[in-house]
Design a protein around this motif. Structure first.
Motif, PDB file in Angstrom:
ATOM      1  N   PHE A 183       4.908   8.077  -4.570  1.00  0.00           N
ATOM      2  CA  PHE A 183       6.192   7.388  -4.620  1.00  0.00           C
ATOM      3  C   PHE A 183       6.119   6.244  -3.607  1.00  0.00           C
ATOM      4  CE2 PHE A 183       9.506  10.209  -6.617  1.00  0.00           C
ATOM      5  CZ  PHE A 183       8.708  11.295  -6.908  1.00  0.00           C
ATOM      6  N   CYS A 184       6.359   5.024  -4.059  1.00  0.00           N
ATOM      7  CA  CYS A 184       6.545   3.936  -3.086  1.00  0.00           C
ATOM      8  C   CYS A 184       7.701   3.106  -3.597  1.00  0.00           C
ATOM      9  CB  CYS A 184       5.287   3.089  -2.911  1.00  0.00           C
ATOM     10  SG  CYS A 184       5.546   1.867  -1.582  1.00  0.00           S
ATOM     11  N   ARG A 185       8.894   3.631  -3.369  1.00  0.00           N
ATOM     12  CA  ARG A 185      10.081   3.069  -4.001  1.00  0.00           C
ATOM     13  C   ARG A 185      10.909   2.265  -2.998  1.00  0.00           C
ATOM     14  NH1 ARG A 185      13.241   7.548  -7.005  1.00  0.00           N
ATOM     15  NH2 ARG A 185      13.670   8.149  -4.851  1.00  0.00           N
ATOM     16  N   ASN A 186      11.270   1.080  -3.416  1.00  0.00           N
ATOM     17  CA  ASN A 186      12.142   0.229  -2.613  1.00  0.00           C
ATOM     18  C   ASN A 186      11.543  -0.111  -1.248  1.00  0.00           C
ATOM     19  OD1 ASN A 186      14.296   0.407  -4.678  1.00  0.00           O
ATOM     20  ND2 ASN A 186      14.291   2.558  -4.076  1.00  0.00           N
ATOM     21  N   VAL A 187      10.259  -0.253  -1.229  1.00  0.00           N
ATOM     22  CA  VAL A 187       9.535  -0.647  -0.015  1.00  0.00           C
ATOM     23  C   VAL A 187       8.891  -2.016  -0.248  1.00  0.00           C
ATOM     24  CG1 VAL A 187       7.648  -0.041   1.559  1.00  0.00           C
ATOM     25  CG2 VAL A 187       9.035   1.779   0.536  1.00  0.00           C
ATOM     26  N   MET A 188       8.236  -2.158  -1.402  1.00  0.00           N
ATOM     27  CA  MET A 188       7.482  -3.397  -1.643  1.00  0.00           C
ATOM     28  C   MET A 188       8.389  -4.602  -1.890  1.00  0.00           C
ATOM     29  SD  MET A 188       4.055  -2.216  -3.628  1.00  0.00           S
ATOM     30  CE  MET A 188       4.837  -1.490  -5.046  1.00  0.00           C
ATOM     31  N   ILE A 189       9.682  -4.357  -2.144  1.00  0.00           N
ATOM     32  CA  ILE A 189      10.608  -5.491  -2.309  1.00  0.00           C
ATOM     33  C   ILE A 189      10.641  -6.359  -1.047  1.00  0.00           C
ATOM     34  CG2 ILE A 189      12.419  -5.157  -4.059  1.00  0.00           C
ATOM     35  CD1 ILE A 189      13.860  -3.351  -2.044  1.00  0.00           C
ATOM     36  N   TYR A 190      10.268  -5.777   0.082  1.00  0.00           N
ATOM     37  CA  TYR A 190      10.322  -6.549   1.333  1.00  0.00           C
ATOM     38  C   TYR A 190       9.023  -7.308   1.594  1.00  0.00           C
ATOM     39  CZ  TYR A 190      14.326  -3.535   1.808  1.00  0.00           C
ATOM     40  OH  TYR A 190      15.512  -2.885   1.559  1.00  0.00           O
ATOM     41  N   PHE A 191       8.049  -7.168   0.684  1.00  0.00           N
ATOM     42  CA  PHE A 191       6.743  -7.810   0.874  1.00  0.00           C
ATOM     43  C   PHE A 191       6.578  -8.954  -0.128  1.00  0.00           C
ATOM     44  CE2 PHE A 191       5.170  -3.205   1.870  1.00  0.00           C
ATOM     45  CZ  PHE A 191       5.813  -3.244   3.100  1.00  0.00           C
ATOM     46  N   LYS A 223       4.229 -11.359  -2.828  1.00  0.00           N
ATOM     47  CA  LYS A 223       3.357 -10.951  -3.945  1.00  0.00           C
ATOM     48  C   LYS A 223       1.912 -10.662  -3.509  1.00  0.00           C
ATOM     49  CE  LYS A 223       6.176 -11.199  -7.533  1.00  0.00           C
ATOM     50  NZ  LYS A 223       6.543  -9.971  -8.230  1.00  0.00           N
ATOM     51  N   PRO A 224       1.286 -11.525  -2.703  1.00  0.00           N
ATOM     52  CA  PRO A 224      -0.096 -11.215  -2.303  1.00  0.00           C
ATOM     53  C   PRO A 224      -0.192  -9.878  -1.559  1.00  0.00           C
ATOM     54  CG  PRO A 224       0.435 -13.498  -1.780  1.00  0.00           C
ATOM     55  CD  PRO A 224       1.708 -12.850  -2.213  1.00  0.00           C
ATOM     56  N   THR A 225       0.796  -9.600  -0.711  1.00  0.00           N
ATOM     57  CA  THR A 225       0.800  -8.329   0.030  1.00  0.00           C
ATOM     58  C   THR A 225       0.991  -7.168  -0.939  1.00  0.00           C
ATOM     59  OG1 THR A 225       1.794  -9.500   1.888  1.00  0.00           O
ATOM     60  CG2 THR A 225       1.889  -7.102   1.978  1.00  0.00           C
ATOM     61  N   GLN A 226       1.901  -7.348  -1.893  1.00  0.00           N
ATOM     62  CA  GLN A 226       2.133  -6.284  -2.896  1.00  0.00           C
ATOM     63  C   GLN A 226       0.853  -6.008  -3.681  1.00  0.00           C
ATOM     64  OE1 GLN A 226       5.397  -7.406  -5.462  1.00  0.00           O
ATOM     65  NE2 GLN A 226       6.885  -7.389  -3.807  1.00  0.00           N
ATOM     66  N   GLU A 227       0.174  -7.083  -4.063  1.00  0.00           N
ATOM     67  CA  GLU A 227      -1.029  -6.913  -4.894  1.00  0.00           C
ATOM     68  C   GLU A 227      -2.101  -6.131  -4.140  1.00  0.00           C
ATOM     69  OE1 GLU A 227      -2.221 -10.107  -7.570  1.00  0.00           O
ATOM     70  OE2 GLU A 227      -4.256  -9.899  -6.812  1.00  0.00           O
ATOM     71  N   ARG A 228      -2.310  -6.502  -2.880  1.00  0.00           N
ATOM     72  CA  ARG A 228      -3.325  -5.779  -2.087  1.00  0.00           C
ATOM     73  C   ARG A 228      -2.928  -4.313  -1.934  1.00  0.00           C
ATOM     74  NH1 ARG A 228      -3.277 -10.542   0.856  1.00  0.00           N
ATOM     75  NH2 ARG A 228      -1.772  -9.717   2.350  1.00  0.00           N
ATOM     76  N   LEU A 229      -1.646  -4.097  -1.646  1.00  0.00           N
ATOM     77  CA  LEU A 229      -1.166  -2.735  -1.402  1.00  0.00           C
ATOM     78  C   LEU A 229      -1.274  -1.866  -2.663  1.00  0.00           C
ATOM     79  CD1 LEU A 229       0.119  -0.790   0.607  1.00  0.00           C
ATOM     80  CD2 LEU A 229       2.359  -1.740   0.030  1.00  0.00           C
ATOM     81  N   VAL A 230      -0.904  -2.417  -3.809  1.00  0.00           N
ATOM     82  CA  VAL A 230      -0.978  -1.634  -5.053  1.00  0.00           C
ATOM     83  C   VAL A 230      -2.438  -1.261  -5.333  1.00  0.00           C
ATOM     84  CG1 VAL A 230      -0.605  -1.686  -7.556  1.00  0.00           C
ATOM     85  CG2 VAL A 230       1.171  -2.526  -6.021  1.00  0.00           C
ATOM     86  N   GLY A 231      -3.362  -2.178  -5.047  1.00  0.00           N
ATOM     87  CA  GLY A 231      -4.787  -1.869  -5.224  1.00  0.00           C
ATOM     88  C   GLY A 231      -5.207  -0.705  -4.331  1.00  0.00           C
ATOM     89  N   ARG A 232      -4.699  -0.686  -3.102  1.00  0.00           N
ATOM     90  CA  ARG A 232      -5.073   0.383  -2.157  1.00  0.00           C
ATOM     91  C   ARG A 232      -4.403   1.710  -2.546  1.00  0.00           C
ATOM     92  NH1 ARG A 232      -2.751  -1.647   2.490  1.00  0.00           N
ATOM     93  NH2 ARG A 232      -3.787  -0.127   3.799  1.00  0.00           N
ATOM     94  N   PHE A 233      -3.180   1.627  -3.067  1.00  0.00           N
ATOM     95  CA  PHE A 233      -2.528   2.853  -3.559  1.00  0.00           C
ATOM     96  C   PHE A 233      -3.315   3.403  -4.752  1.00  0.00           C
ATOM     97  CE2 PHE A 233       1.878   1.537  -1.866  1.00  0.00           C
ATOM     98  CZ  PHE A 233       1.924   2.563  -0.955  1.00  0.00           C
ATOM     99  N   THR A 234      -3.729   2.497  -5.638  1.00  0.00           N
ATOM    100  CA  THR A 234      -4.465   2.921  -6.838  1.00  0.00           C
ATOM    101  C   THR A 234      -5.727   3.666  -6.428  1.00  0.00           C
ATOM    102  OG1 THR A 234      -3.596   0.958  -7.940  1.00  0.00           O
ATOM    103  CG2 THR A 234      -5.408   2.100  -9.038  1.00  0.00           C
ATOM    104  N   ASP A 235      -6.353   3.169  -5.392  1.00  0.00           N
ATOM    105  CA  ASP A 235      -7.560   3.814  -4.893  1.00  0.00           C
ATOM    106  C   ASP A 235      -7.277   5.242  -4.383  1.00  0.00           C
ATOM    107  OD1 ASP A 235     -10.330   3.754  -4.051  1.00  0.00           O
ATOM    108  OD2 ASP A 235      -9.493   3.806  -2.013  1.00  0.00           O
ATOM    109  N   ARG A 236      -6.063   5.464  -3.907  1.00  0.00           N
ATOM    110  CA  ARG A 236      -5.681   6.796  -3.383  1.00  0.00           C
ATOM    111  C   ARG A 236      -5.071   7.689  -4.457  1.00  0.00           C
ATOM    112  NH1 ARG A 236      -8.702   8.624  -0.654  1.00  0.00           N
ATOM    113  NH2 ARG A 236      -9.870   6.868  -1.379  1.00  0.00           N
ATOM    114  N   LEU A 237      -5.082   7.253  -5.708  1.00  0.00           N
ATOM    115  CA  LEU A 237      -4.567   8.076  -6.813  1.00  0.00           C
ATOM    116  C   LEU A 237      -5.724   8.722  -7.543  1.00  0.00           C
ATOM    117  CD1 LEU A 237      -1.879   5.984  -8.752  1.00  0.00           C
ATOM    118  CD2 LEU A 237      -1.509   8.180  -7.638  1.00  0.00           C
ATOM    119  N   GLU A 238      -5.526   9.952  -7.961  1.00  0.00           N
ATOM    120  CA  GLU A 238      -6.500  10.568  -8.864  1.00  0.00           C
ATOM    121  C   GLU A 238      -6.412   9.887 -10.230  1.00  0.00           C
ATOM    122  OE1 GLU A 238      -6.048  14.750  -9.350  1.00  0.00           O
ATOM    123  OE2 GLU A 238      -6.896  15.166  -7.378  1.00  0.00           O
ATOM    124  N   ALA A 239      -7.478   9.968 -11.007  1.00  0.00           N
ATOM    125  CA  ALA A 239      -7.409   9.453 -12.383  1.00  0.00           C
ATOM    126  C   ALA A 239      -6.260  10.177 -13.088  1.00  0.00           C
ATOM    127  CB  ALA A 239      -8.729   9.716 -13.095  1.00  0.00           C
TER     128      ALA A 239
END
Ligand SMILES: C[S@@+](CC[C@H](N)C(=O)[O-])C[C@H]1O[C@@H](n2cnc3c(N)ncnc32)[C@H](O)[C@@H]1O
Length: 280
Positions: free
Chosen positions: A213-221, A223-239
């Motif tokens: 869950f990363c809800r209502n957090v990235m609105i404060y970032f 787009k480039p920061t969001q993109e990097r962060l989503v990539g790092r979250f994806t890496d921490r998700l199981e398939a």
């Protein structure tokens, strides 16, 4: 305190962006002024430039901590955006319940209502005997909100609208000077691991999760920061893992490797390894 000069606003903006990703857009001057005025008064400082210098000069990091606590927006609530909890109850948890450990991360958990709602929903699905298979991590950058989350004390009105039985099962009622407050029962508080974590910093040491869950957090970032962060979250998700964001947010305009399921719900493709990138 006087109004901010353009330069002062720029200085605070740069500091907030660098330290915790906050994208303070022009127009937020009054908010910055209001939130920092008291601290500046306590320190006897007359200008925001002096305050920025004080934050930078403080090697203990305490002043930066106060700045973060003052500038972050922590609005939250139990069962906020209930569609996500219906999804958890109906689609996400039942298949996971047949497997071993279930790992869920509430990133940007604020005062705890989000992870506690996840916990109580999971307890409903898994039952008391299997709730121990849930590992629930809840993180935030703000120590002020984390203290509240760990204490688990809320005004009793905050429980309005929760499913029948939750108040009794999961909360104790305050008495005496705590009249009007409720507290999450200690055995339930102990089931959430609260930890301070700045999402701008490395978190690749965390295990992989089935749900983030990363809800209502990235609105404060931005787009480039969001993109990097989503990539790092994806890496921490199981398939096949689920990624849930706020309904007022979207991953439009950023590149990511997740499949869109429905508004505010994404999944890492089954069979995907490390974070892949693809156009949104
Ligand atoms: C509006 S609250 C959202 C709370 C909850 N997720 C919800 O949707 O109700 C946003 C939270 O994100 C946290 N936050 C902001 N920047 C952060 C960062 N760089 N790292 C970690 N948490 C951050 C804030 O401290 C705040 O508690």
């Amino acid at each position: 305190m006087q109004g901010l000069t353009e330069r002062e606003f720029r200085e605070i903006r740069e500091l907030a962006y660098r330290s915790f990703g906050l994208d303070l857009r022009p127009g937020k001057e009054a908010l910055v002024n209001a939130r920092l005025a008291r601290r500046m008064q306590e320190l006897g400082l007359g200008s925001l430039s002096e305050y920025v210098e004080a934050v930078k000069a403080d090697r203990t990091g305490e002043e930066l901590e106060r700045l973060i606590n003052a500038l972050t927006t922590n609005h939250t609530g139990f069962l906020r955006e209930p569609q996500h909890f219906a999804l958890l109850r109906e689609a996400v948890l039942p298949p996971l319940a047949r497997r071993g450990t279930i790992r869920i991360w509430s990133a940007g958990c604020s005062t705890g209502e989000e992870p506690y709602t996840i916990l109580f929903t999971a307890a409903d699905v898994l039952g008391a005997e299997r709730i121990g298979t849930l590992q629930l991590l809840a993180t935030d950058i703000s120590t002020r909100v984390l203290e509240k989350a760990q204490a688990g004390i809320y005004a009793k009105e905050r429980l309005e609208g929760l499913p029948p039985g939750w108040a009794q099962r999961y909360f104790q009622r305050g008495e005496g000077r705590w009249e009007g407050s409720v507290r999450v029962k200690p055995e339930w508080r102990a089931r959430v691991e609260f930890r301070r974590l700045n999402l701008m910093e490395d978190f690749s040491f965390l295990p992989r999760f089935q749900v983030i869950f990363c809800r209502n957090v990235m609105i404060y970032f931005d787009k480039p920061t969001q993109e990097r962060l989503v990539g790092r979250f994806t890496d921490r998700l199981e398939a096949g893992g689920w990624f849930l964001i706020g309904h007022s947010e979207g991953l439009m305009g950023i590149r990511h490797g997740l499949d869109y399921v429905r508004p505010a719900v994404y999944r890492k493709p089954a069979g995907a390894g490390a974070a892949g990138r693809r156009g949104a």
